[in-house]
Design a protein around this motif. Sequence first.
Motif, PDB file in Angstrom:
ATOM      1  N   LEU A 121       0.809  -1.221   0.000  1.00 45.21           N
ATOM      2  CA  LEU A 121       0.000   0.000   0.000  1.00 45.21           C
ATOM      3  C   LEU A 121       0.843   1.274   0.000  1.00 45.21           C
ATOM      4  O   LEU A 121       0.380   2.321  -0.450  1.00 45.21           O
ATOM      5  N   LEU A 122       2.076   1.200   0.510  1.00 42.02           N
ATOM      6  CA  LEU A 122       2.898   2.392   0.663  1.00 42.02           C
ATOM      7  C   LEU A 122       3.592   2.781  -0.640  1.00 42.02           C
ATOM      8  O   LEU A 122       4.002   1.938  -1.437  1.00 42.02           O
ATOM      9  N   GLU A 123       3.765   4.086  -0.811  1.00 42.15           N
ATOM     10  CA  GLU A 123       4.583   4.606  -1.900  1.00 42.15           C
ATOM     11  C   GLU A 123       6.058   4.465  -1.533  1.00 42.15           C
ATOM     12  O   GLU A 123       6.406   4.328  -0.356  1.00 42.15           O
ATOM     13  N   PRO A 124       6.968   4.467  -2.514  1.00 39.09           N
ATOM     14  CA  PRO A 124       8.399   4.440  -2.186  1.00 39.09           C
ATOM     15  C   PRO A 124       8.762   5.594  -1.252  1.00 39.09           C
ATOM     16  O   PRO A 124       8.352   6.734  -1.459  1.00 39.09           O
ATOM     17  N   GLY A 125       9.492   5.289  -0.198  1.00 40.65           N
ATOM     18  CA  GLY A 125       9.829   6.297   0.795  1.00 40.65           C
ATOM     19  C   GLY A 125       8.765   6.484   1.855  1.00 40.65           C
ATOM     20  O   GLY A 125       8.936   7.299   2.769  1.00 40.65           O
ATOM     21  N   GLY A 126       7.643   5.741   1.745  1.00 45.86           N
ATOM     22  CA  GLY A 126       6.578   5.859   2.729  1.00 45.86           C
ATOM     23  C   GLY A 126       6.980   5.276   4.069  1.00 45.86           C
ATOM     24  O   GLY A 126       7.895   4.451   4.173  1.00 45.86           O
ATOM     25  N   ARG A 127       6.273   5.700   5.102  1.00 46.70           N
ATOM     26  CA  ARG A 127       6.588   5.267   6.465  1.00 46.70           C
ATOM     27  C   ARG A 127       5.563   4.264   6.978  1.00 46.70           C
ATOM     28  O   ARG A 127       4.359   4.420   6.761  1.00 46.70           O
ATOM     29  N   LEU A 128       6.068   3.261   7.672  1.00 44.57           N
ATOM     30  CA  LEU A 128       5.253   2.354   8.469  1.00 44.57           C
ATOM     31  C   LEU A 128       5.527   2.665   9.933  1.00 44.57           C
ATOM     32  O   LEU A 128       6.695   2.704  10.363  1.00 44.57           O
ATOM     33  N   ALA A 129       4.473   2.911  10.721  1.00 44.96           N
ATOM     34  CA  ALA A 129       4.618   3.226  12.145  1.00 44.96           C
ATOM     35  C   ALA A 129       3.572   2.432  12.912  1.00 44.96           C
ATOM     36  O   ALA A 129       2.412   2.370  12.514  1.00 44.96           O
ATOM     37  N   PHE A 130       4.001   1.824  14.026  1.00 43.06           N
ATOM     38  CA  PHE A 130       3.042   1.027  14.784  1.00 43.06           C
ATOM     39  C   PHE A 130       3.493   0.833  16.236  1.00 43.06           C
ATOM     40  O   PHE A 130       4.677   0.898  16.555  1.00 43.06           O
TER      41      PHE A 130
END
Length: 265
Positions: free
Chosen positions: A160-169
Amino acid sequence: MTTRGNAGADAGPDAATADHIARNRTHWDEERAAYHAPLARAHWEQREPTWGLWATPESRARLIPEDISGRDVVELGCGTGYVSAWLARMGARPVGVDLSAAQLATARALRAEFGLDIALLLADAERVPLRDGRFALAISDYGASLWCDPYRWIPEAARLLEPGGRLAFSRRSPFFAACRPEDGPAEERLLRPYFGGHRLPHGGGVEFTLPHGDLVRLLRENGFTVDDLIEVPAPGAGARDYPEVTASWARRWPSEELWKATLTG
């Protein structure tokens, strides 16, 4: 080599035990919805986000990128949608995804009450019917990060994320998981194996907690670089006890942690 999306996730060690989806839907529709609805409004009213049981402020955690205004973001396992509400106030365009119709009903009522522009989608966060590469941020506060199989939801977040996107959890600490009985708070002794048992019962539902090494490898296999891991102690004063962990225990050992990763490969 990276593995993206659910084609790779089907090969994960929990591929044969996807009954957790139905169990967790029932858990949140029938057992937890009444408990969480009264808490939802207080979370929606907050002006600064706070994370996890111990309410770590965003000013310390920095889970949300500073340039989030005007960008698409997705909350995986949104529950009553309070994280999406915080993001909407920051100018982002949030989509909240959850498998519980009861939780989303509360989110829709609060969306109307507060007048915030949030899209809400009834779906399993392990298989989200949204296009690849759309989002700048995928975030989960004890949502998919606890109640979904990491071998499925992390590849889905990468898709789902674009390149350079962040995952935070935020999630449980694996140390906490090893000290937790089936019922009652964490004890001062090891009760479960650290290795080989990432699937844990919680009431009528199922939680997932990978050891640190396994989680880091899984993130890397799906194109992520780990930017930070914050192991959160309970505050020194005013912290409440929870059925699963006391504040006294969590001042001495980590019960929860915050992760930040960037999709780079």
